[in-house]
Design a protein around this motif. Structure first.
Motif, PDB file in Angstrom:
ATOM      1  N   TRP A  40      58.733  66.948  81.393  1.00 38.02           N
ATOM      2  CA  TRP A  40      58.516  65.511  81.543  1.00 38.02           C
ATOM      3  C   TRP A  40      57.437  65.057  80.566  1.00 38.02           C
ATOM      4  O   TRP A  40      56.398  65.699  80.420  1.00 38.02           O
ATOM      5  N   LEU A  41      57.705  63.951  79.934  1.00 37.85           N
ATOM      6  CA  LEU A  41      56.742  63.337  79.025  1.00 37.85           C
ATOM      7  C   LEU A  41      56.363  61.970  79.573  1.00 37.85           C
ATOM      8  O   LEU A  41      57.199  61.272  80.143  1.00 37.85           O
ATOM      9  N   ARG A  42      55.109  61.620  79.390  1.00 35.98           N
ATOM     10  CA  ARG A  42      54.642  60.321  79.860  1.00 35.98           C
ATOM     11  C   ARG A  42      54.648  59.311  78.722  1.00 35.98           C
ATOM     12  O   ARG A  42      54.289  59.659  77.592  1.00 35.98           O
ATOM     13  N   GLY A  43      55.026  58.099  79.035  1.00 35.11           N
ATOM     14  CA  GLY A  43      54.951  57.048  78.043  1.00 35.11           C
ATOM     15  C   GLY A  43      53.501  56.761  77.698  1.00 35.11           C
ATOM     16  O   GLY A  43      52.600  57.005  78.508  1.00 35.11           O
ATOM     17  N   ASP A  44      53.272  56.260  76.497  1.00 33.02           N
ATOM     18  CA  ASP A  44      51.893  55.910  76.125  1.00 33.02           C
ATOM     19  C   ASP A  44      51.830  54.620  75.314  1.00 33.02           C
ATOM     20  O   ASP A  44      50.799  54.307  74.738  1.00 33.02           O
ATOM     21  N   ARG A  76      56.907  60.483  92.621  1.00 34.50           N
ATOM     22  CA  ARG A  76      57.839  60.119  91.546  1.00 34.50           C
ATOM     23  C   ARG A  76      59.165  59.646  92.125  1.00 34.50           C
ATOM     24  O   ARG A  76      59.690  60.237  93.062  1.00 34.50           O
ATOM     25  N   GLU A 101      56.296  56.996  88.334  1.00 35.11           N
ATOM     26  CA  GLU A 101      55.270  57.610  89.174  1.00 35.11           C
ATOM     27  C   GLU A 101      54.390  56.514  89.765  1.00 35.11           C
ATOM     28  O   GLU A 101      53.775  55.740  89.028  1.00 35.11           O
ATOM     29  N   ARG A 146      62.406  62.698  80.355  1.00 31.34           N
ATOM     30  CA  ARG A 146      62.660  64.029  79.827  1.00 31.34           C
ATOM     31  C   ARG A 146      64.070  64.062  79.265  1.00 31.34           C
ATOM     32  O   ARG A 146      64.948  63.307  79.692  1.00 31.34           O
ATOM     33  N   ASP A 163      51.859  55.236  81.161  1.00 35.26           N
ATOM     34  CA  ASP A 163      51.915  56.668  81.456  1.00 35.26           C
ATOM     35  C   ASP A 163      52.417  56.966  82.863  1.00 35.26           C
ATOM     36  O   ASP A 163      52.442  58.125  83.274  1.00 35.26           O
ATOM     37  N   HIS A 164      52.806  55.927  83.591  1.00 36.19           N
ATOM     38  CA  HIS A 164      53.449  56.149  84.883  1.00 36.19           C
ATOM     39  C   HIS A 164      54.964  56.155  84.758  1.00 36.19           C
ATOM     40  O   HIS A 164      55.667  56.328  85.756  1.00 36.19           O
ATOM     41  N   VAL A 165      55.437  55.912  83.553  1.00 29.74           N
ATOM     42  CA  VAL A 165      56.873  56.039  83.281  1.00 29.74           C
ATOM     43  C   VAL A 165      57.081  57.372  82.572  1.00 29.74           C
ATOM     44  O   VAL A 165      56.464  57.635  81.545  1.00 29.74           O
ATOM     45  N   LEU A 166      57.922  58.189  83.163  1.00 31.89           N
ATOM     46  CA  LEU A 166      58.154  59.523  82.614  1.00 31.89           C
ATOM     47  C   LEU A 166      59.592  59.653  82.151  1.00 31.89           C
ATOM     48  O   LEU A 166      60.500  59.017  82.689  1.00 31.89           O
TER      49      LEU A 166
END
Lengths: 177, 255
Positions: free
Chosen positions: A123-127, A69, A153, A117, A112-115
């Protein structure tokens, strides 16, 4: 001076006295005004910068192990202060919509590689869809500052390139019932 | 008395006018502002938005990944130590070969591949290899009449490339003041791929070990190094093997 002349003077005096009394009564009368302060319900959001950048430092890339990360390099420290103002009752949410990042040659970094918080939370992942990242109830006393921290990430199969995507930050108040 | 009264009246009147203005503004917002929002630029680079129930600001997310190649050698020194006659697993795996090298499988990337002294390797369970082509050497010196002894060692080379069309190669260079290894070979195997032969590193040969034309990689390459013993004198001989990872684009690579 004749008696009739004095009588006329007395009559005029009485009339003046009545006029004065009436005039005094008028001067003490009060008018009532209704003052209304109608402040609109608003919800506002503001950010000091509009670019979140990950300038990957060759000194730390590639990392010892993948996935790795990397915090955002802009703004400094990888933290974006987002300020929200809401002056109405009810629950309001902060939403983030993070699509996949795309390079000029079409290469992608999945959403989902962009996090992200908020205020040091999990940490939350984009979707790729609008996601609630923060919820709060009631009006803010002032501008409420939320610290959004971004990280990228990398898993090791990302081709070199310049990637970009537009992210939407939304403050929305839920409708009252 | 009249002046303060007039002032109060003016203030009330002004407030009433502002109130009317607010009411008007509210009406406008009620019709046009929901759910749309007003977005305003802030100085110097910020932005804000306001709505009755919804406010949205856009952000631009960018990432810069520069073209990068990296090799990771687990060790800078590979030793074939044949002293004391101990040929355990901690040193090298040696087999008795037939003497002459045999060509195998044509060439790879223009480099002919051989079986040194008729010996070869195969990947049994990554990254372990099995050496074939002759009986295992159990003691040194080898029995009289032995045509050649070929010793093998392996290591895993970490390879990272975030560009396509990369190439891994090896070349031998002399070590000043030290006798060179006269017959040294290098080969490579990628996981789940059949290994080929080995390339003799002699002279200016740059042996291509892996050539990838597709996507980037963050993987491992099993490197196999073999030396063929024949007429080397006792003592230490050494050769510097330079591994180069290079992208096809111009002068871009790492060693």
């Amino acid at each position: 001076m004749s008696t009739s002349y004095l009588s006329r003077l007395r009559g005029i005096g009485v009339i003046l006295a009545i006029a004065v009394v009436v005039a005094m009564g008028t001067a003490s009368a009060q008018a009532t005004w209704i003052v209304q302060s109608l402040i609109p319900e608003v919800i506002s959001i503001r950010v000091p910068v509009t670019t979140i950048a990950f300038a990957i430092d060759p000194a730390t890339y590639p990392p010892e192990t993948f996935p790795a990360r990397y915090p955002a390099t802009t703004p400094e420290g990888g933290v974006l202060p987002v300020q929200v103002f809401s002056n109405a009752e009810g629950v309001w949410n902060l939403l983030l919509e993070i699509p996949a990042m795309q390079a000029t040659d079409g290469a992608l970094i999945a959403a989902d590689h962009v996090l992200v918080r908020v205020n040091g939370g999990i940490w939350l992942r984009g979707d790729g869809t609008p996601q609630i990242v923060h919820t709060q109830s009631g009006p803010t006393a002032d501008w409420e500052e939320l610290r959004l921290e971004f990280a990228l990430e990398l898993v090791g199969n990302e081709p070199a390139g310049n990637y970009a995507v537009n992210v939407l930050v939304t403050a929305i108040r839920e409708p009252g019932y | 008395m009249s002046l303060p009264g007039a002032t109060r009246w003016s203030a009330c009147h002004a407030a009433a006018r502002r109130g009317a203005g607010v009411v008007l503004v509210l009406a406008v917002f009620a019709v046009f502002a929901f759910p749309s929002v007003a977005v305003r630029a802030q100085s110097p680079a910020g932005v804000s938005a306001t709505g009755t129930h919804l406010a949205v600001v856009p952000l631009r997310l960018t990432a810069e990944l520069g073209p990068t190649l990296e090799l990771r050698l687990p060790t800078g020194h590979l030793s074939f130590d044949l002293r004391n006659g101990a040929l355990g697993s901690t040193v090298a795996t040696c087999v008795i070969g037939s003497g002459e090298d045999a060509l195998v499988g044509g060439s790879f990337a223009g480099t002919p591949m051989v079986a040194p002294g008729g010996t070869s390797y195969r990947v049994d369970a990554w990254p372990t290899v099995a050496i074939g082509g002759g009986p295992a050497l159990t003691e040194f010196p080898a029995p009289p009449g032995t045509a050649s002894v070929v010793c093998y060692k392996t290591f895993v080379l970490g390879v990272f490339a975030n560009v396509a069309d990369w190439q891994l190669s090896a070349a031998a260079l002399p070590v000043p003041g030290v006798a060179p290894i006269r017959a040294i070979y290098v080969g490579a195997a990628v996981r789940d791929d059949d290994p080929g032969g080995l390339v003799p590193l002699a002279g200016d040969v740059r042996a291509t070990l892996v050539q990838a034309t597709d996507a980037p990689t963050s993987g491992e390459v099993l490197v196999v190094v073999a030396v063929k013993l024949g007429s080397e004198p006792a003592g230490t001989s050494a050769t510097l093997v330079r591994y180069t990872l290079m992208a096809a684009d111009a002068d871009f690579g790492t060693e």
